[in-house]
Design a protein around this motif. Structure first.
Motif, PDB file in Angstrom:
ATOM      1  N   PHE A  23     -16.700  36.629  28.316  1.00 58.41           N
ATOM      2  CA  PHE A  23     -17.748  36.464  27.314  1.00 58.41           C
ATOM      3  C   PHE A  23     -17.557  37.640  26.363  1.00 58.41           C
ATOM      4  O   PHE A  23     -17.866  38.775  26.713  1.00 58.41           O
ATOM      5  N   ARG A  26     -16.155  41.107  27.575  1.00 58.53           N
ATOM      6  CA  ARG A  26     -16.421  41.276  28.999  1.00 58.53           C
ATOM      7  C   ARG A  26     -15.708  40.209  29.825  1.00 58.53           C
ATOM      8  O   ARG A  26     -15.862  39.024  29.581  1.00 58.53           O
ATOM      9  N   LEU A  28     -15.661  38.135  32.900  1.00 55.36           N
ATOM     10  CA  LEU A  28     -16.609  37.768  33.958  1.00 55.36           C
ATOM     11  C   LEU A  28     -15.865  37.309  35.216  1.00 55.36           C
ATOM     12  O   LEU A  28     -16.132  37.768  36.322  1.00 55.36           O
ATOM     13  N   ALA A  47     -25.435  37.162  44.173  1.00 55.50           N
ATOM     14  CA  ALA A  47     -26.572  37.701  43.426  1.00 55.50           C
ATOM     15  C   ALA A  47     -26.715  37.019  42.074  1.00 55.50           C
ATOM     16  O   ALA A  47     -25.747  36.497  41.523  1.00 55.50           O
ATOM     17  N   SER A  48     -27.915  37.050  41.565  1.00 53.87           N
ATOM     18  CA  SER A  48     -28.209  36.494  40.259  1.00 53.87           C
ATOM     19  C   SER A  48     -27.325  37.188  39.203  1.00 53.87           C
ATOM     20  O   SER A  48     -27.154  38.396  39.242  1.00 53.87           O
ATOM     21  N   GLY A  49     -26.739  36.396  38.332  1.00 55.30           N
ATOM     22  CA  GLY A  49     -25.920  36.955  37.260  1.00 55.30           C
ATOM     23  C   GLY A  49     -24.473  37.195  37.658  1.00 55.30           C
ATOM     24  O   GLY A  49     -23.675  37.727  36.869  1.00 55.30           O
ATOM     25  N   CYS A  50     -24.069  36.802  38.868  1.00 55.37           N
ATOM     26  CA  CYS A  50     -22.693  37.107  39.292  1.00 55.37           C
ATOM     27  C   CYS A  50     -21.682  36.087  38.765  1.00 55.37           C
ATOM     28  O   CYS A  50     -20.473  36.282  38.915  1.00 55.37           O
ATOM     29  N   GLY A  51     -22.136  35.020  38.137  1.00 55.20           N
ATOM     30  CA  GLY A  51     -21.182  34.109  37.512  1.00 55.20           C
ATOM     31  C   GLY A  51     -21.094  32.734  38.148  1.00 55.20           C
ATOM     32  O   GLY A  51     -20.203  31.947  37.827  1.00 55.20           O
ATOM     33  N   LYS A  52     -22.030  32.407  39.016  1.00 56.09           N
ATOM     34  CA  LYS A  52     -21.983  31.120  39.728  1.00 56.09           C
ATOM     35  C   LYS A  52     -22.105  29.940  38.766  1.00 56.09           C
ATOM     36  O   LYS A  52     -21.330  28.985  38.839  1.00 56.09           O
ATOM     37  N   SER A  53     -23.104  30.015  37.878  1.00 53.81           N
ATOM     38  CA  SER A  53     -23.303  28.898  36.949  1.00 53.81           C
ATOM     39  C   SER A  53     -22.121  28.778  35.992  1.00 53.81           C
ATOM     40  O   SER A  53     -21.706  27.661  35.650  1.00 53.81           O
ATOM     41  N   THR A  54     -21.587  29.894  35.582  1.00 52.02           N
ATOM     42  CA  THR A  54     -20.424  29.865  34.693  1.00 52.02           C
ATOM     43  C   THR A  54     -19.258  29.165  35.383  1.00 52.02           C
ATOM     44  O   THR A  54     -18.589  28.307  34.795  1.00 52.02           O
TER      45      THR A  54
HETATM   46  N1  LIG Z   1     -23.076  32.056  26.976  1.00 52.36           N
HETATM   47  C1  LIG Z   1     -23.024  33.303  27.430  1.00 52.36           C
HETATM   48  N2  LIG Z   1     -22.711  34.337  26.607  1.00 52.36           N
HETATM   49  C2  LIG Z   1     -22.632  35.600  27.067  1.00 52.36           C
HETATM   50  N3  LIG Z   1     -22.842  35.956  28.354  1.00 52.36           N
HETATM   51  C3  LIG Z   1     -23.142  34.969  29.213  1.00 52.36           C
HETATM   52  C4  LIG Z   1     -23.251  33.597  28.802  1.00 52.36           C
HETATM   53  N4  LIG Z   1     -23.556  32.850  29.902  1.00 52.36           N
HETATM   54  C5  LIG Z   1     -23.651  33.713  30.918  1.00 52.36           C
HETATM   55  N5  LIG Z   1     -23.391  34.970  30.512  1.00 52.36           N
HETATM   56  C6  LIG Z   1     -23.382  36.168  31.365  1.00 52.36           C
HETATM   57  O1  LIG Z   1     -22.476  35.968  32.427  1.00 52.36           O
HETATM   58  C7  LIG Z   1     -22.986  36.501  33.632  1.00 52.36           C
HETATM   59  C8  LIG Z   1     -23.017  35.409  34.676  1.00 52.36           C
HETATM   60  O2  LIG Z   1     -23.978  34.429  34.333  1.00 52.36           O
HETATM   61  P1  LIG Z   1     -24.213  33.137  35.226  1.00 52.36           P
HETATM   62  O3  LIG Z   1     -22.940  32.454  35.411  1.00 52.36           O
HETATM   63  O4  LIG Z   1     -25.332  32.387  34.613  1.00 52.36           O
HETATM   64  O5  LIG Z   1     -24.677  33.814  36.607  1.00 52.36           O
HETATM   65  P2  LIG Z   1     -25.414  33.182  37.887  1.00 52.36           P
HETATM   66  O6  LIG Z   1     -25.441  31.713  37.745  1.00 52.36           O
HETATM   67  O7  LIG Z   1     -24.604  33.674  39.054  1.00 52.36           O
HETATM   68  O8  LIG Z   1     -26.785  33.783  37.913  1.00 52.36           O
HETATM   69  C9  LIG Z   1     -24.363  37.067  33.303  1.00 52.36           C
HETATM   70  O9  LIG Z   1     -24.225  38.458  33.098  1.00 52.36           O
HETATM   71  C10 LIG Z   1     -24.736  36.367  32.037  1.00 52.36           C
HETATM   72  O10 LIG Z   1     -25.571  37.187  31.266  1.00 52.36           O
END
Ligand SMILES: Nc1ncnc2c1ncn2[C@@H]1O[C@H](COP(=O)(O)OP(=O)(O)O)[C@@H](O)[C@H]1O
Ligand SMILES: [Mg+2]
Length: 257
Positions: A23, A26, A28, A47-54
């Motif tokens: 991103f 950064r 990820l 943990a929350s924010g570790c990149g699972k949804s991504t």
């Molecule tokens: N579209 C985006 N642009 C910039 N940063 C992003 C975007 N989507 C997610 N992130 C960042 O990537 C990291 C992982 O996000 P995410 O995959 O949603 O984590 P999780 O699902 O594990 O909580 C977070 O730090 C989030 O802020």
């Protein structure tokens, strides 16, 4: 893990190789590898924010801005595929479409495939609701519609992002058991993000633990837990107390207090 049943099944259903996901500046994800076998249920926790949804969005073909390859049934994916059905935390139903038309939305044709829609609604416990509007549904019912929609294209793989975390405890248990019955009935595999470790242990064949990125390293899958417990499983987790303790301690160790 479910063993391949024929030479045709020699490759895994899903084979993920993400070399780099950035991103901006950064990094990820880097060097992320995982696979899911046919019919297998795999959970991704961390943990929350570790990149699972991504990671899940990349696998679903919804985010194509990465370096690497997603192979589904031996073919490289270049975007969303009818071979995978996606279910998010919120049902994301379209309010101007009936329940039935929401289920058949992947076909993009109103009133299409009535028999298949009825069968799917029946399967998710919502027989006779096709003509209702989403606003008439409870949260749990709406998520059942989302499951039916996810199954509409007869996918080999369901991708679920915290699908049951917005509903009450009893609805959650019912939806978890529904997921088990539909994956069994359709021989569908599932890759599910969850923050509920007991849910992961109850549902999964394997649980993958992901570590958050830090200044030194990208996010990564640090451990894999095989849940070799027979099904149906009990919810008290006595079937695998040692594994459960290990999983909880491993997650805790990854996340600074
Ligand atoms: N579209 C985006 N642009 C910039 N940063 C992003 C975007 N989507 C997610 N992130 C960042 O990537 C990291 C992982 O996000 P995410 O995959 O949603 O984590 P999780 O699902 O594990 O909580 C977070 O730090 C989030 O802020
Ligand atoms: Mg997320």
């Amino acid at each position: 893990m479910i063993a391949p049943s024929s030479p045709h099944d020699a490759h895994p259903l899903l084979d993920v190789a993400i070399d780099a996901k950035r991103f901006g500046e950064r990094m990820l994800l880097a060097g992320t590898r995982l696979s899911v076998a046919r019919g297998e249920i795999v959970s991704l926790v961390g943990a929350s924010g570790c990149g699972k949804s991504t990671l899940l969005r990349i696998v679903a073909g919804l985010d194509r801005d990465f370096a690497g390859t997603i192979m589904l049934d031996g073919a490289v994916q270049h975007g969303p595929s009818p071979q995978s059905g996606v279910i998010f935390q919120e049902p994301r139903l379209l309010p101007w479409l009936s329940v039935a038309d929401n289920v058949s939305f992947p076909a993009r044709a109103r009133g299409a495939c009535g028999a298949r829609v009825d069968r799917l609604l029946d399967e998710v416990g919502l027989a006779g609701t096709g003509r209702l509007w989403p606003k008439h549904l409870s949260g749990g019912m709406a998520q059942r519609v989302a499951l039916a929609r996810g199954l509409f294209t007869q996918p080999r793989l369901l991708l679920l992002d915290e699908p049951f975390s917005a509903v009450d405890a009893i609805t959650k248990m019912r939806l978890q058991d529904l997921l088990l019955s539909i994956t069994r009935a359709h021989r569908t595999a599932a890759l599910m993000v969850t923050h509920d470790l007991d849910e992961a242990l109850y549902l999964s064949d394997r649980v993958l633990l992901m570590a958050a990125p830090d200044s030194q390293r990208a996010a990564r899958i640090v451990r894999e837990f095989a849940v070799d417990a027979p099904r149906p499983r009990t919810r008290d987790m006595t079937f695998n107390a040692a594994l459960r303790a290990d999983l909880f301690a491993s997650l805790e160790a990854l996340v600074p207090a």
